[in-house]
Design a protein around this motif. Structure first.
Motif, mmCIF file in Angstrom:
data_model
loop_
_atom_site.group_PDB
_atom_site.id
_atom_site.type_symbol
_atom_site.label_atom_id
_atom_site.label_comp_id
_atom_site.label_asym_id
_atom_site.label_seq_id
_atom_site.Cartn_x
_atom_site.Cartn_y
_atom_site.Cartn_z
ATOM 1 N N LEU A 68 2.892 -39.657 -0.693
ATOM 2 C CA LEU A 68 3.499 -38.422 -0.209
ATOM 3 C C LEU A 68 2.850 -37.201 -0.840
ATOM 4 N N THR A 69 2.756 -37.184 -2.159
ATOM 5 C CA THR A 69 2.234 -35.996 -2.842
ATOM 6 C C THR A 69 0.749 -35.797 -2.556
ATOM 7 N N ALA A 70 -0.027 -36.892 -2.490
ATOM 8 C CA ALA A 70 -1.450 -36.750 -2.176
ATOM 9 C C ALA A 70 -1.640 -36.192 -0.772
ATOM 10 N N THR A 117 8.791 -31.189 -11.361
ATOM 11 C CA THR A 117 9.381 -31.492 -10.059
ATOM 12 C C THR A 117 8.322 -32.139 -9.179
ATOM 13 N N THR A 118 8.764 -32.709 -8.051
ATOM 14 C CA THR A 118 7.816 -33.289 -7.103
ATOM 15 C C THR A 118 6.876 -32.232 -6.554
ATOM 16 N N PRO A 141 10.331 -41.239 -13.430
ATOM 17 C CA PRO A 141 10.325 -42.215 -12.333
ATOM 18 C C PRO A 141 11.095 -41.711 -11.115
ATOM 19 N N GLY A 142 10.475 -41.899 -9.949
ATOM 20 C CA GLY A 142 11.099 -41.501 -8.699
ATOM 21 C C GLY A 142 10.953 -40.038 -8.349
ATOM 22 N N ARG A 143 10.518 -39.214 -9.317
ATOM 23 C CA ARG A 143 10.420 -37.770 -9.066
ATOM 24 C C ARG A 143 9.011 -37.245 -9.296
#
Length: 262
Positions: free
Chosen positions: A57-59, A132-133, A216-218
């Motif tokens: 997602l972030t990439a 944060t994400t 983790p998860g974020r």
């Protein structure tokens, strides 16, 4: 007409083989040490899946940000004439050679709650990027965008500007000529740059852990999960490394076959 094969002199062959072994042997070490019997169950672990989903997602978001900002920047560097263009080009490539941890510190000083921009974002909009994400996306875009800019700028310099001039003589505006003429011409370069940008963002570690942390998860992406697993469970670290290796090799193979040849 067949190409004549050139005999490689030993003075070049020996260091070439040594260099290849130096680069390839660590990768074979991962394959040799991998826990193949427990590989499927380890890949299905919630922590690994969460890190993989977050990384993808972030990439992808970082690549989208890089496309929106980097393609116009590459066009300016390739087509526009202005004082200090060489300096701007040098500044664009700084993240390529800057230690990622230093990049993370720089991002904190700018986008942190007390940073140059971060304090205004926090007081005006209540937005806080560090840890944060969204901070992960910012860190990945910072280190990966230069790959896109360099690739697109090279494609623009190699494209024939006469097509754009012809479009202008036919009444097309700058934006129309860019969208209808320039972009199709440089599409392979944009695609190659986007893939390299995505791959670099996927493997980003230093700036991410400094600016966004390791939650983790974020904010815990795959490289951060590898680092954490290396201290707790070597087999899990190897599995995560193998997953990243497969993705990287697949990207490079696709880039070579489809876009570089084009």
């Amino acid at each position: 007409m067949s190409k004549q094969r050139t005999k490689v002199p030993p003075a070049l062959a020996i260091p070439a083989v040594a260099g290849l072994a130096f680069l390839v042997l660590p990768l074979f070490g991962l394959l040799w040490r991998a826990p193949w019997s427990t590989l499927p169950s380890r890949l299905a672990e919630p922590g690994i899946l969460a890190a993989l989903r977050l990384s993808l997602l972030t990439a992808s978001l970082a690549t989208a940000v890089s496309l929106v900002l980097g393609v116009p920047l590459a066009w300016v560097l390739a087509r526009a004439e202005f004082p200090g263009r060489r300096l701007v080009r040098a500044l664009v490539t700084v993240p390529l050679v800057l230690p990622p941890v230093v990049g993370g510190v720089a991002l904190l000083l700018v986008f942190g709650r007390r940073g140059l921009v971060g304090s205004w974002l926090d007081s005006t909009f209540g937005i806080s990027l560090p840890f944060t994400t969204a901070g992960v996306v910012v860190a990945e875009a910072f280190v990966a965008m230069p790959f896109l800019v360099i690739s697109v700028e090279g494609a623009l310099r190699g494209a024939d500007a006469r097509y754009e001039e012809a479009a202008a003589t036919l009444g097309a505006g700058r934006w129309t000529a860019f969208r209808r003429v320039t972009l199709p011409l440089i599409a392979p370069g944009v695609a190659a740059g986007a893939v390299l940008c995505w791959a670099r963002a996927l493997g980003e570690f230093g700036a991410t852990i400094t600016f966004a942390g390791n939650f983790p998860g974020r904010t815990q992406t795959m490289p951060l999960a590898v680092y954490l697993a290396l201290e707790q469970d070597l087999d899990s670290a190897i599995v995560l490394s193998l997953l990243l290796l497969v993705v990287s090799v697949g990207i490079l193979a696709a880039l070579r076959d489809k876009w570089v040849a084009a």
